[in-house]
Design a protein around this motif. Structure first.
Motif, PDB file in Angstrom:
ATOM      1  N   GLU A 168      60.549  89.846  37.976  1.00 33.52           N
ATOM      2  CA  GLU A 168      60.742  90.908  38.927  1.00 33.52           C
ATOM      3  C   GLU A 168      61.569  91.827  38.562  1.00 33.52           C
ATOM      4  OE1 GLU A 168      61.353  87.304  39.100  1.00 33.52           O
ATOM      5  OE2 GLU A 168      62.866  87.178  40.133  1.00 33.52           O
ATOM      6  N   ILE A 169      62.543  91.873  37.570  1.00 33.05           N
ATOM      7  CA  ILE A 169      63.408  92.956  37.128  1.00 33.05           C
ATOM      8  C   ILE A 169      63.019  93.578  35.792  1.00 33.05           C
ATOM      9  CG2 ILE A 169      65.407  92.023  38.388  1.00 33.05           C
ATOM     10  CD1 ILE A 169      66.574  91.250  35.827  1.00 33.05           C
ATOM     11  N   GLU A 170      62.042  92.847  35.236  1.00 32.46           N
ATOM     12  CA  GLU A 170      61.770  93.438  33.853  1.00 32.46           C
ATOM     13  C   GLU A 170      61.382  94.745  33.633  1.00 32.46           C
ATOM     14  OE1 GLU A 170      59.029  91.399  30.393  1.00 32.46           O
ATOM     15  OE2 GLU A 170      58.149  91.666  32.256  1.00 32.46           O
ATOM     16  N   GLY A 171      61.024  95.722  34.464  1.00 33.91           N
ATOM     17  CA  GLY A 171      60.842  97.084  34.490  1.00 33.91           C
ATOM     18  C   GLY A 171      62.147  97.916  34.552  1.00 33.91           C
ATOM     19  N   ILE A 172      63.140  97.325  35.305  1.00 29.19           N
ATOM     20  CA  ILE A 172      64.342  98.296  35.529  1.00 29.19           C
ATOM     21  C   ILE A 172      65.422  97.901  34.667  1.00 29.19           C
ATOM     22  CG2 ILE A 172      63.597  98.372  38.070  1.00 29.19           C
ATOM     23  CD1 ILE A 172      66.161  96.423  38.665  1.00 29.19           C
ATOM     24  N   VAL A 173      65.261  96.692  33.676  1.00 31.70           N
ATOM     25  CA  VAL A 173      66.436  96.530  32.729  1.00 31.70           C
ATOM     26  C   VAL A 173      66.656  97.795  31.755  1.00 31.70           C
ATOM     27  CG1 VAL A 173      66.915  95.141  30.776  1.00 31.70           C
ATOM     28  CG2 VAL A 173      66.070  94.248  32.864  1.00 31.70           C
ATOM     29  N   GLY A 174      67.803  98.119  31.530  1.00 34.48           N
ATOM     30  CA  GLY A 174      68.059  99.303  30.739  1.00 34.48           C
ATOM     31  C   GLY A 174      68.990 100.441  31.610  1.00 34.48           C
ATOM     32  N   THR A 175      69.197 101.364  30.879  1.00 38.52           N
ATOM     33  CA  THR A 175      69.981 102.471  31.699  1.00 38.52           C
ATOM     34  C   THR A 175      69.307 103.637  32.255  1.00 38.52           C
ATOM     35  OG1 THR A 175      71.878 102.110  30.039  1.00 38.52           O
ATOM     36  CG2 THR A 175      72.132 103.912  31.067  1.00 38.52           C
ATOM     37  N   TRP A 176      69.874 103.992  33.616  1.00 38.00           N
ATOM     38  CA  TRP A 176      69.149 104.793  34.242  1.00 38.00           C
ATOM     39  C   TRP A 176      70.221 106.144  34.501  1.00 38.00           C
ATOM     40  CZ3 TRP A 176      64.161 104.214  35.814  1.00 38.00           C
ATOM     41  CH2 TRP A 176      63.518 103.028  35.177  1.00 38.00           C
ATOM     42  N   LYS A 177      69.966 107.166  34.614  1.00 39.94           N
ATOM     43  CA  LYS A 177      70.673 108.517  34.860  1.00 39.94           C
ATOM     44  C   LYS A 177      70.395 109.009  36.487  1.00 39.94           C
ATOM     45  CE  LYS A 177      71.907 113.184  33.626  1.00 39.94           C
ATOM     46  NZ  LYS A 177      71.536 114.107  32.784  1.00 39.94           N
ATOM     47  N   TYR A 178      71.539 108.851  36.949  1.00 40.14           N
ATOM     48  CA  TYR A 178      71.578 109.488  38.446  1.00 40.14           C
ATOM     49  C   TYR A 178      71.139 110.900  38.364  1.00 40.14           C
ATOM     50  CZ  TYR A 178      73.751 110.171  43.170  1.00 40.14           C
ATOM     51  OH  TYR A 178      73.717 110.730  44.530  1.00 40.14           O
ATOM     52  N   VAL A 179      70.126 111.442  39.058  1.00 38.26           N
ATOM     53  CA  VAL A 179      69.799 112.834  38.763  1.00 38.26           C
ATOM     54  C   VAL A 179      69.807 113.447  40.124  1.00 38.26           C
ATOM     55  CG1 VAL A 179      68.580 112.698  36.692  1.00 38.26           C
ATOM     56  CG2 VAL A 179      67.304 112.327  38.813  1.00 38.26           C
ATOM     57  N   ALA A 180      69.516 112.853  41.341  1.00 39.07           N
ATOM     58  CA  ALA A 180      69.307 113.353  42.508  1.00 39.07           C
ATOM     59  C   ALA A 180      69.573 112.414  43.721  1.00 39.07           C
ATOM     60  CB  ALA A 180      67.726 113.955  42.656  1.00 39.07           C
ATOM     61  N   THR A 181      69.990 113.141  45.034  1.00 39.00           N
ATOM     62  CA  THR A 181      70.009 112.472  46.320  1.00 39.00           C
ATOM     63  C   THR A 181      69.254 112.977  47.268  1.00 39.00           C
ATOM     64  OG1 THR A 181      71.836 111.149  47.857  1.00 39.00           O
ATOM     65  CG2 THR A 181      72.196 113.570  46.993  1.00 39.00           C
ATOM     66  N   GLU A 182      68.875 112.206  48.278  1.00 39.48           N
ATOM     67  CA  GLU A 182      67.860 112.774  49.192  1.00 39.48           C
ATOM     68  C   GLU A 182      68.866 113.331  50.523  1.00 39.48           C
ATOM     69  OE1 GLU A 182      63.760 111.320  50.661  1.00 39.48           O
ATOM     70  OE2 GLU A 182      65.239 110.014  51.746  1.00 39.48           O
ATOM     71  N   THR A 183      68.491 114.376  50.876  1.00 43.68           N
ATOM     72  CA  THR A 183      69.066 115.062  52.078  1.00 43.68           C
ATOM     73  C   THR A 183      68.112 115.365  53.002  1.00 43.68           C
ATOM     74  OG1 THR A 183      71.002 115.621  50.541  1.00 43.68           O
ATOM     75  CG2 THR A 183      71.055 116.711  52.637  1.00 43.68           C
ATOM     76  N   ILE A 184      68.756 115.653  54.171  1.00 47.12           N
ATOM     77  CA  ILE A 184      67.572 116.134  55.435  1.00 47.12           C
ATOM     78  C   ILE A 184      67.963 117.385  55.428  1.00 47.12           C
ATOM     79  CG2 ILE A 184      66.901 115.879  57.894  1.00 47.12           C
ATOM     80  CD1 ILE A 184      66.331 113.447  56.249  1.00 47.12           C
ATOM     81  N   VAL A 185      66.856 118.300  55.274  1.00 50.12           N
ATOM     82  CA  VAL A 185      67.103 119.827  55.497  1.00 50.12           C
ATOM     83  C   VAL A 185      66.171 120.163  56.400  1.00 50.12           C
ATOM     84  CG1 VAL A 185      66.878 122.161  54.309  1.00 50.12           C
ATOM     85  CG2 VAL A 185      67.997 119.856  53.090  1.00 50.12           C
ATOM     86  N   ASN A 186      66.379 120.826  57.635  1.00 50.76           N
ATOM     87  CA  ASN A 186      65.255 121.262  58.527  1.00 50.76           C
ATOM     88  C   ASN A 186      64.520 120.167  58.903  1.00 50.76           C
ATOM     89  OD1 ASN A 186      66.372 123.802  58.518  1.00 50.76           O
ATOM     90  ND2 ASN A 186      64.979 124.494  56.698  1.00 50.76           N
ATOM     91  N   ASP A 187      64.921 119.011  59.300  1.00 50.14           N
ATOM     92  CA  ASP A 187      64.437 117.695  59.706  1.00 50.14           C
ATOM     93  C   ASP A 187      63.535 117.001  58.757  1.00 50.14           C
ATOM     94  OD1 ASP A 187      65.673 117.713  62.096  1.00 50.14           O
ATOM     95  OD2 ASP A 187      64.301 119.171  63.156  1.00 50.14           O
ATOM     96  N   LYS A 188      63.553 117.662  57.360  1.00 51.42           N
ATOM     97  CA  LYS A 188      62.647 117.021  56.338  1.00 51.42           C
ATOM     98  C   LYS A 188      63.546 116.562  55.195  1.00 51.42           C
ATOM     99  CE  LYS A 188      58.865 120.144  57.511  1.00 51.42           C
ATOM    100  NZ  LYS A 188      58.047 121.234  56.953  1.00 51.42           N
ATOM    101  N   PRO A 189      63.067 115.625  54.747  1.00 54.24           N
ATOM    102  CA  PRO A 189      63.754 114.881  53.463  1.00 54.24           C
ATOM    103  C   PRO A 189      63.504 115.857  52.010  1.00 54.24           C
ATOM    104  CG  PRO A 189      61.935 113.424  53.908  1.00 54.24           C
ATOM    105  CD  PRO A 189      61.976 114.668  55.048  1.00 54.24           C
TER     106      PRO A 189
END
Length: 142
Positions: A27-48
Protein backbone atom coordinates in the motif's frame (compact mmCIF):
# COMPACT_ATOMS: atom_id res chain seq x y z
CA UNK A 1 38.41 -31.64 4.20
CA UNK A 2 38.79 -27.86 3.82
CA UNK A 3 35.92 -27.83 1.34
CA UNK A 4 33.63 -29.54 3.83
CA UNK A 5 34.28 -26.76 6.35
CA UNK A 6 34.04 -23.92 3.84
CA UNK A 7 30.69 -24.98 2.34
CA UNK A 8 28.68 -24.63 5.60
CA UNK A 9 30.40 -21.32 6.37
CA UNK A 10 29.60 -20.00 2.91
CA UNK A 11 25.97 -21.15 3.13
CA UNK A 12 25.61 -19.53 6.56
CA UNK A 13 27.06 -16.25 5.25
CA UNK A 14 24.68 -16.21 2.28
CA UNK A 15 21.56 -16.87 4.33
CA UNK A 16 22.56 -14.57 7.20
CA UNK A 17 22.82 -11.53 4.94
CA UNK A 18 19.89 -9.16 5.09
CA UNK A 19 18.84 -6.86 2.30
CA UNK A 20 19.87 -3.23 2.72
CA UNK A 21 16.67 -2.27 0.90
CA UNK A 22 13.76 -3.93 2.70
CA UNK A 23 10.62 -4.25 0.61
CA UNK A 24 7.86 -1.81 1.65
CA UNK A 25 4.27 -2.83 2.21
CA UNK A 26 2.27 -2.88 -1.05
CA UNK A 27 0.00 0.00 0.00
CA UNK A 28 2.96 2.41 0.38
CA UNK A 29 5.32 1.00 -2.24
CA UNK A 30 4.61 3.83 -4.71
CA UNK A 31 5.29 6.66 -2.27
CA UNK A 32 8.54 5.45 -0.68
CA UNK A 33 11.25 8.02 -1.35
CA UNK A 34 11.67 11.79 -1.24
CA UNK A 35 9.08 14.27 -2.49
CA UNK A 36 9.56 18.01 -3.04
CA UNK A 37 6.78 20.34 -1.84
CA UNK A 38 5.88 22.52 -4.85
CA UNK A 39 2.35 23.93 -4.41
CA UNK A 40 -0.59 24.41 -2.10
CA UNK A 41 -4.24 24.66 -3.03
CA UNK A 42 -5.95 27.98 -2.40
CA UNK A 43 -9.48 29.16 -3.17
CA UNK A 44 -9.50 32.06 -5.65
CA UNK A 45 -12.89 33.44 -6.79
CA UNK A 46 -14.62 30.40 -5.28
CA UNK A 47 -12.45 28.02 -7.32
CA UNK A 48 -9.54 25.89 -6.14
CA UNK A 49 -6.20 26.93 -7.61
CA UNK A 50 -2.64 25.63 -7.15
CA UNK A 51 -0.20 28.26 -5.90
CA UNK A 52 3.57 27.63 -6.04
CA UNK A 53 5.43 27.65 -2.74
CA UNK A 54 8.84 29.29 -2.39
CA UNK A 55 11.85 27.62 -0.86
CA UNK A 56 13.11 24.11 -0.51
CA UNK A 57 11.01 21.73 1.50
CA UNK A 58 10.43 18.04 1.17
CA UNK A 59 8.94 15.00 2.82
CA UNK A 60 10.19 11.43 2.67
CA UNK A 61 8.50 8.10 3.26
CA UNK A 62 10.65 5.20 4.46
CA UNK A 63 10.09 1.53 3.61
CA UNK A 64 8.28 1.07 6.94
CA UNK A 65 5.99 4.06 6.38
CA UNK A 66 7.67 6.58 8.66
CA UNK A 67 7.31 10.15 7.41
CA UNK A 68 10.54 12.16 7.56
CA UNK A 69 10.90 15.95 7.38
CA UNK A 70 13.36 18.02 5.33
CA UNK A 71 16.12 17.27 7.87
CA UNK A 72 15.55 13.53 7.39
CA UNK A 73 14.19 13.22 10.95
CA UNK A 74 10.84 11.68 11.89
CA UNK A 75 8.10 14.25 11.42
CA UNK A 76 6.68 14.47 14.96
CA UNK A 77 3.36 15.86 13.75
CA UNK A 78 2.87 13.37 10.93
CA UNK A 79 0.14 10.80 11.47
CA UNK A 80 0.93 7.22 12.38
CA UNK A 81 -2.05 6.12 10.24
CA UNK A 82 -2.73 7.42 6.75
CA UNK A 83 -4.47 6.56 3.50
CA UNK A 84 -2.66 6.09 0.19
CA UNK A 85 -4.91 5.94 -2.88
CA UNK A 86 -7.77 4.71 -0.69
CA UNK A 87 -5.75 2.04 1.17
CA UNK A 88 -5.14 2.50 4.90
CA UNK A 89 -1.61 2.12 6.20
CA UNK A 90 -0.73 1.85 9.91
CA UNK A 91 2.86 2.36 11.04
CA UNK A 92 4.11 -0.49 13.22
CA UNK A 93 3.16 0.30 16.84
CA UNK A 94 6.74 -0.20 18.11
CA UNK A 95 8.11 2.24 15.52
CA UNK A 96 5.30 4.73 16.29
CA UNK A 97 6.08 4.51 20.02
CA UNK A 98 9.78 5.05 19.33
CA UNK A 99 9.00 8.20 17.29
CA UNK A 100 6.71 9.51 20.03
CA UNK A 101 9.39 8.97 22.67
CA UNK A 102 11.97 10.85 20.58
CA UNK A 103 9.60 13.73 19.89
CA UNK A 104 8.38 14.18 23.45
CA UNK A 105 5.27 16.25 24.16
CA UNK A 106 4.53 18.13 20.96
CA UNK A 107 1.28 19.99 20.32
CA UNK A 108 0.83 19.68 16.58
CA UNK A 109 -2.77 20.73 16.13
CA UNK A 110 -6.06 20.98 17.89
CA UNK A 111 -7.44 17.86 16.24
CA UNK A 112 -5.57 14.87 14.93
CA UNK A 113 -6.47 13.57 11.51
CA UNK A 114 -5.03 11.05 9.15
CA UNK A 115 -3.52 12.20 5.90
CA UNK A 116 -5.23 11.27 2.66
CA UNK A 117 -2.53 10.79 0.06
CA UNK A 118 -3.12 10.39 -3.65
CA UNK A 119 -0.19 9.39 -5.81
CA UNK A 120 -0.14 9.43 -9.60
CA UNK A 121 3.20 8.61 -11.19
CA UNK A 122 5.63 11.28 -9.91
CA UNK A 123 3.02 13.53 -8.27
CA UNK A 124 1.70 13.32 -4.73
CA UNK A 125 -1.28 15.26 -3.35
CA UNK A 126 -1.73 15.27 0.42
CA UNK A 127 -4.91 16.33 2.20
CA UNK A 128 -4.47 17.03 5.91
CA UNK A 129 -5.92 19.17 8.66
CA UNK A 130 -9.24 19.62 10.39
CA UNK A 131 -12.56 20.51 8.81
CA UNK A 132 -13.44 23.11 7.71
CA UNK A 133 -9.75 24.01 7.11
CA UNK A 134 -8.11 21.25 5.11
CA UNK A 135 -4.60 21.78 3.78
CA UNK A 136 -3.90 20.42 0.33
CA UNK A 137 -0.26 20.15 -0.72
CA UNK A 138 1.30 18.98 -3.96
CA UNK A 139 4.67 17.24 -4.13
CA UNK A 140 6.77 15.93 -6.99
CA UNK A 141 9.21 13.03 -6.77
CA UNK A 142 12.84 14.06 -6.33
Amino acid sequence: MKNLVLVPILLFALFACKSDNPKPAPEIEGIVGTWKYVATETIVNDKPEWVSVPGESNVSFTHDGVILDSRNLPNCCAPKVYQVNGEWFVINKDIAREISEKCGPVDCMVCSTAWNIFQTNDELVVFSGCAPRVLTKKYIRE
